[in-house]
Write a protein that holds these residues in place. Structure first.
Motif, PDB file in Angstrom:
ATOM      1  N   ILE A  40       0.838  -1.210   0.000  1.00 53.21           N
ATOM      2  CA  ILE A  40       0.000   0.000   0.000  1.00 53.21           C
ATOM      3  C   ILE A  40       0.864   1.248   0.000  1.00 53.21           C
ATOM      4  N   GLN A  41       1.904   1.241   0.818  1.00 52.40           N
ATOM      5  CA  GLN A  41       2.792   2.400   0.920  1.00 52.40           C
ATOM      6  C   GLN A  41       3.476   2.706  -0.413  1.00 52.40           C
ATOM      7  N   ARG A  42       3.959   1.680  -1.089  1.00 51.00           N
ATOM      8  CA  ARG A  42       4.682   1.899  -2.345  1.00 51.00           C
ATOM      9  C   ARG A  42       3.738   2.245  -3.488  1.00 51.00           C
ATOM     10  N   GLU A  43       2.531   1.718  -3.473  1.00 50.03           N
ATOM     11  CA  GLU A  43       1.548   2.076  -4.493  1.00 50.03           C
ATOM     12  C   GLU A  43       1.130   3.532  -4.330  1.00 50.03           C
ATOM     13  N   THR A  44       0.973   3.974  -3.094  1.00 45.56           N
ATOM     14  CA  THR A  44       0.639   5.385  -2.843  1.00 45.56           C
ATOM     15  C   THR A  44       1.758   6.298  -3.304  1.00 45.56           C
ATOM     16  N   ALA A  45       3.011   5.906  -3.024  1.00 43.58           N
ATOM     17  CA  ALA A  45       4.156   6.702  -3.460  1.00 43.58           C
ATOM     18  C   ALA A  45       4.228   6.776  -4.980  1.00 43.58           C
ATOM     19  N   LYS A  46       3.870   5.691  -5.665  1.00 39.02           N
ATOM     20  CA  LYS A  46       3.895   5.678  -7.126  1.00 39.02           C
ATOM     21  C   LYS A  46       2.903   6.688  -7.694  1.00 39.02           C
ATOM     22  N   ARG A  47       1.732   6.784  -7.077  1.00 36.97           N
ATOM     23  CA  ARG A  47       0.725   7.734  -7.550  1.00 36.97           C
ATOM     24  C   ARG A  47       1.157   9.171  -7.278  1.00 36.97           C
ATOM     25  N   GLN A  48       1.878   9.380  -6.205  1.00 39.90           N
ATOM     26  CA  GLN A  48       2.380  10.724  -5.914  1.00 39.90           C
ATOM     27  C   GLN A  48       3.416  11.147  -6.942  1.00 39.90           C
ATOM     28  N   VAL A  49       4.205  10.191  -7.434  1.00 38.82           N
ATOM     29  CA  VAL A  49       5.179  10.500  -8.482  1.00 38.82           C
ATOM     30  C   VAL A  49       4.468  10.961  -9.739  1.00 38.82           C
ATOM     31  N   VAL A  50       3.351  10.315 -10.079  1.00 41.30           N
ATOM     32  CA  VAL A  50       2.581  10.704 -11.258  1.00 41.30           C
ATOM     33  C   VAL A  50       2.081  12.132 -11.115  1.00 41.30           C
ATOM     34  N   SER A  51       1.580  12.479  -9.931  1.00 40.45           N
ATOM     35  CA  SER A  51       1.038  13.823  -9.715  1.00 40.45           C
ATOM     36  C   SER A  51       2.117  14.894  -9.737  1.00 40.45           C
ATOM     37  N   SER A  52       3.385  14.500  -9.574  1.00 42.99           N
ATOM     38  CA  SER A  52       4.471  15.480  -9.561  1.00 42.99           C
ATOM     39  C   SER A  52       5.139  15.650 -10.920  1.00 42.99           C
ATOM     40  N   LEU A  53       4.631  14.966 -11.954  1.00 46.75           N
ATOM     41  CA  LEU A  53       5.208  15.103 -13.283  1.00 46.75           C
ATOM     42  C   LEU A  53       5.006  16.522 -13.790  1.00 46.75           C
ATOM     43  N   PRO A  54       5.933  17.035 -14.589  1.00 41.27           N
ATOM     44  CA  PRO A  54       5.819  18.417 -15.070  1.00 41.27           C
ATOM     45  C   PRO A  54       4.667  18.571 -16.050  1.00 41.27           C
ATOM     46  N   LEU A  55       3.981  19.679 -15.949  1.00 43.41           N
ATOM     47  CA  LEU A  55       2.887  19.995 -16.865  1.00 43.41           C
ATOM     48  C   LEU A  55       3.230  21.233 -17.668  1.00 43.41           C
ATOM     49  N   VAL A  56       2.677  21.314 -18.875  1.00 50.29           N
ATOM     50  CA  VAL A  56       2.834  22.510 -19.696  1.00 50.29           C
ATOM     51  C   VAL A  56       1.579  23.342 -19.524  1.00 50.29           C
ATOM     52  N   SER A  57       1.749  24.589 -19.107  1.00 54.10           N
ATOM     53  CA  SER A  57       0.600  25.445 -18.842  1.00 54.10           C
ATOM     54  C   SER A  57      -0.171  25.722 -20.129  1.00 54.10           C
ATOM     55  N   GLY A  58      -1.423  26.130 -19.951  1.00 55.74           N
ATOM     56  CA  GLY A  58      -2.312  26.312 -21.095  1.00 55.74           C
ATOM     57  C   GLY A  58      -1.777  27.250 -22.156  1.00 55.74           C
ATOM     58  N   ASN A  59      -1.099  28.358 -21.753  1.00 51.36           N
ATOM     59  CA  ASN A  59      -0.618  29.308 -22.741  1.00 51.36           C
ATOM     60  C   ASN A  59       0.552  28.775 -23.551  1.00 51.36           C
ATOM     61  N   ARG A  60       1.159  27.676 -23.104  1.00 52.58           N
ATOM     62  CA  ARG A  60       2.241  27.087 -23.883  1.00 52.58           C
ATOM     63  C   ARG A  60       1.713  26.146 -24.950  1.00 52.58           C
ATOM     64  N   ALA A  61       0.402  25.802 -24.870  1.00 51.94           N
ATOM     65  CA  ALA A  61      -0.164  24.880 -25.844  1.00 51.94           C
ATOM     66  C   ALA A  61      -0.246  25.526 -27.225  1.00 51.94           C
ATOM     67  N   SER A  62      -0.456  26.861 -27.289  1.00 48.82           N
ATOM     68  CA  SER A  62      -0.487  27.573 -28.565  1.00 48.82           C
ATOM     69  C   SER A  62       0.940  27.795 -29.054  1.00 48.82           C
ATOM     70  N   TYR A  63       1.153  27.590 -30.352  1.00 46.33           N
ATOM     71  CA  TYR A  63       2.502  27.724 -30.885  1.00 46.33           C
ATOM     72  C   TYR A  63       2.947  29.180 -30.822  1.00 46.33           C
ATOM     73  N   ARG A  64       4.188  29.358 -30.365  1.00 46.97           N
ATOM     74  CA  ARG A  64       4.758  30.693 -30.270  1.00 46.97           C
ATOM     75  C   ARG A  64       5.947  30.794 -31.212  1.00 46.97           C
ATOM     76  N   ILE A  65       5.901  31.801 -32.017  1.00 51.95           N
ATOM     77  CA  ILE A  65       6.911  32.018 -33.065  1.00 51.95           C
ATOM     78  C   ILE A  65       8.278  32.237 -32.433  1.00 51.95           C
ATOM     79  N   GLY A  66       9.317  31.747 -33.136  1.00 55.70           N
ATOM     80  CA  GLY A  66      10.675  31.890 -32.635  1.00 55.70           C
ATOM     81  C   GLY A  66      11.671  32.071 -33.755  1.00 55.70           C
ATOM     82  N   PRO A  67      12.941  32.220 -33.423  1.00 56.25           N
ATOM     83  CA  PRO A  67      13.991  32.408 -34.433  1.00 56.25           C
ATOM     84  C   PRO A  67      14.008  31.266 -35.443  1.00 56.25           C
TER      85      PRO A  67
END
Length: 366
Positions: free
Chosen positions: A59-86
């Motif tokens: 139970i302890q290790r399964e709970t820790a595994k789910r916490q790892v999933v919740s800590s994965l990096p997310l891209v904020s909504g404004n990054r979903a639209s393509y932004r022009i670059g060099p």
């Protein structure tokens, strides 16, 4: 002579140096030897606690595994639209003002069409002079250019689209058909989409072991869970500079040793193997020679070793074994019963088999 032999065995058997094979001394609940362990960024030597495989541990290790999933990096909504670059190439069309558009119209080579954003993120356009467009979306650049041209022309109507996406790219390496650079477009790029655009995973791939390198950090992803269970937590939106490494299942094996039917290295199928499955693949525990209370899982980790012990003297402990997942490079060791060790000592010391010697002794009335 036979009486003398038994006398010698009585004296010598207590000496553990005669016991063949491996045996783990765990009376104090710690590993017998010191192991290199990474702590606070430093490698140290220490004995490890032996963790019992119980319902609480699972139970302890399964709970820790789910916490790892919740800590994965997310891209904020404004990054979903393509932004022009060099180095992005933009096609700008101003209606009713052909003199402002590319000469030659549709006949121009696509590689030469449009206007390229320079390394500073600037774009030159007649009348509007230099516009800084890096980091802006297409609608934002359209609005700004319309405002600038409206100073010289009435009712300006224009359209902008990206002809060549060069500013934002990721790398997909490892077990994919065509590893290399994948350009990010107006469509948000996810992990699954990046793998698909790299030709898809190969037969040797391990989609349970996908690594994402971002901003100096490494994240472990399980893409197989997306395909089989529809879990989207690991199907992250990617961002410029990400490196996606698809693992190789050839390196995903569990090593089974000790008192089992067959000692061997067992490949992990699609990243999933439980302790009970590994025992079954090794033709089960030899209950005639083993010590079911001493089933160990030795996990080297990434300089973070762990040792687990399952007491399988009760058959229902195999439910815990099925719920305990193994990892690549785990070593499964089944201990040897004391009587078996004693028998093997006799077979090594005495000429011929111990069974034959006992039969001879019986016939002599000893």
């Amino acid at each position: 002579m036979l009486r003398l032999t038994f006398l010698l065995l009585t004296v010598l058997l207590p000496g553990c140096f005669l016991t063949p094979g491996m045996e783990m001394q765990t009376d104090n609940g710690m590993s017998e030897i010191e192991l290199p362990t990474l702590k606070n960024g430093q490698l140290v030597k220490e004995k490890l606690p032996i963790q019992s495989i119980t319902a609480d541990l699972i139970i302890q290790r399964e709970t820790a595994k789910r916490q790892v999933v919740s800590s994965l990096p997310l891209v904020s909504g404004n990054r979903a639209s393509y932004r022009i670059g060099p180095q992005d190439r933009l096609q700008i069309t101003v209606w009713e003002h052909p003199e402002l558009n590319d000469p030659g119209g549709e006949r121009i080579n696509p590689d030469m069409a449009g206007k390229v954003v320079d390394d500073n993120g600037d774009l030159y356009y007649p009348y509007a002079c230099t516009l800084h467009v890096a980091g802006k979306t297409v609608p934002e650049v359209r609005e700004e250019l319309t405002r600038e041209l409206s100073k010289y022309f009435k009712k300006v109507k224009l359209d902008i689209r990206v002809l060549s996406f060069q500013a934002h790219r990721i790398a997909v390496v490892g077990e994919v058909t065509t590893p290399g650079i994948v350009a990010m477009t107006e469509t948000p790029l996810t992990v699954a989409e990046a793998i698909s655009r790299a030709g898809g995973a190969t037969k040797e791939s391990d989609l349970n072991n996908v690594a994402l390198a971002r901003d100096g950090k490494l994240y472990r992803l399980n893409v197989q869970a997306l395909y089989e269970k529809g879990l989207t937590a690991h199907n992250l939106l990617l961002q410029d500079g990400d490196v996606l490494n698809i693992g190789d299942q050839k390196d995903s094996k569990v090593y089974v040793m000790g008192e089992v039917g067959r000692q061997q290295a067992i490949p992990i199928n699609k990243g999933r193997m439980s302790l009970s499955q590994a025992l079954a693949e090794a033709y089960g525990v030899d209950f005639n020679t083993s010590r079911p209370g001493d089933i160990y899982v030795l996990r080297p980790g990434d300089m973070q070793p762990e040792i687990f012990r399952l007491n399988a003297e009760s058959p229902d402990a195999m439910i815990l074994a099925e719920q305990f997942p193994l990892q690549p490079h785990d070593t499964l060791f089944v201990g040897t019963a004391g009587v078996t060790q004693w028998s093997r000592v006799l077979n090594q010391i005495l000429p011929g088999s111990f069974t034959a010697m006992m039969s001879t002794a019986a016939m002599m009335g000893i």
